[in-house]
Design an enzyme around this catalytic site. Structure first.
Site, PDB file in Angstrom:
ATOM      1  N   ARG A 244      52.778   6.904  -5.725  1.00 36.67           N
ATOM      2  CA  ARG A 244      52.931   8.192  -5.048  1.00 36.67           C
ATOM      3  C   ARG A 244      54.311   8.404  -4.439  1.00 36.67           C
ATOM      4  O   ARG A 244      54.934   9.445  -4.653  1.00 36.67           O
ATOM      5  CB  ARG A 244      51.857   8.344  -3.961  1.00 36.67           C
ATOM      6  CG  ARG A 244      50.446   8.351  -4.522  1.00 36.67           C
ATOM      7  CD  ARG A 244      49.393   8.245  -3.449  1.00 36.67           C
ATOM      8  NE  ARG A 244      49.402   6.902  -2.862  1.00 36.67           N
ATOM      9  CZ  ARG A 244      48.654   6.532  -1.827  1.00 36.67           C
ATOM     10  NH1 ARG A 244      47.851   7.410  -1.240  1.00 36.67           N
ATOM     11  NH2 ARG A 244      48.704   5.295  -1.366  1.00 36.67           N
TER      12      ARG A 244
ATOM     13  N   CYS B 181      54.060   5.296   0.765  1.00 36.42           N
ATOM     14  CA  CYS B 181      52.684   5.056   0.320  1.00 36.42           C
ATOM     15  C   CYS B 181      52.388   3.571   0.504  1.00 36.42           C
ATOM     16  O   CYS B 181      53.102   2.885   1.234  1.00 36.42           O
ATOM     17  CB  CYS B 181      52.448   5.539  -1.117  1.00 36.42           C
ATOM     18  SG  CYS B 181      53.281   4.609  -2.419  1.00 36.42           S
TER      19      CYS B 181
ATOM     20  N   ASP C 238      45.366   7.809  -4.139  1.00 41.67           N
ATOM     21  CA  ASP C 238      46.102   6.760  -4.841  1.00 41.67           C
ATOM     22  C   ASP C 238      45.593   6.705  -6.280  1.00 41.67           C
ATOM     23  O   ASP C 238      44.435   6.384  -6.516  1.00 41.67           O
ATOM     24  CB  ASP C 238      45.889   5.415  -4.155  1.00 41.67           C
ATOM     25  CG  ASP C 238      46.816   4.332  -4.672  1.00 41.67           C
ATOM     26  OD1 ASP C 238      47.386   4.504  -5.775  1.00 41.67           O
ATOM     27  OD2 ASP C 238      46.960   3.317  -3.979  1.00 41.67           O
TER      28      ASP C 238
END
Length: 149
Positions: free
Chosen positions: A14, A8, A121
């Protein structure tokens, strides 16, 4: 042995969740790691909200440390799962050849083949965003594990 990398942006929300989730679904015969395309959080623990949602489901990701993706990851990992388009583009920019590019996949293509859907996100949102991300990643990682086992 198959080595899998989750990527990420900062490697604190994440991708550490995806790492923890997939590790919990695979045997020790697999290596699962995570990285970020940026170096904002290198050496940092995952976001406290990622740690909390993982803990809610019996996973401990608190000892993971953020690191930046680098070219040598193409040599180390067989599969590289990215969370969004920006991550994909940043990783692909470092690819040296078609074999590197072929390793990079959108994680949500596991649940929605060919759609290149993004894992949002959750960093600037509330706790609910982390729960949603966990559920998306859990479903995708279940399918990854089924393919690998």
């Amino acid at each position: 042995m198959t080595n899998i990398l989750m990527v990420c942006l900062g490697n604190i929300c994440r991708s550490p969740l995806a790492e923890g989730i997939l590790k919990s679904k695979l045997s020790k015969d697999f290596i699962v790691d995570s990285a970020g395309t940026a170096n904002y959080h290198s050496g940092s623990a995952p976001d406290k909200r990622s740690i909390a949602v993982a803990r809610k489901y019996g996973l401990d990701i608190s000892k993971l440390q953020g690191r930046q993706f680098n070219v040598s990851d193409f040599d180390t990992f067989d599969l590289i799962y990215v969370m969004d388009t920006s991550n994909y583009q940043n990783v692909i920019k470092l690819a040296r050849h078609d074999e590197d590019v072929a390793k990079v996949k959108f994680i949500l293509n596991e649940t929605h083949p060919g759609k290149n859907f993004e894992v949002p996100d959750p960093y600037y949102g509330g706790d609910h965003g982390f729960e949603n991300v966990f559920q998306m990643l859990d479903e995708a990682c279940e399918l990854v594990a089924e393919k690998l086992l």
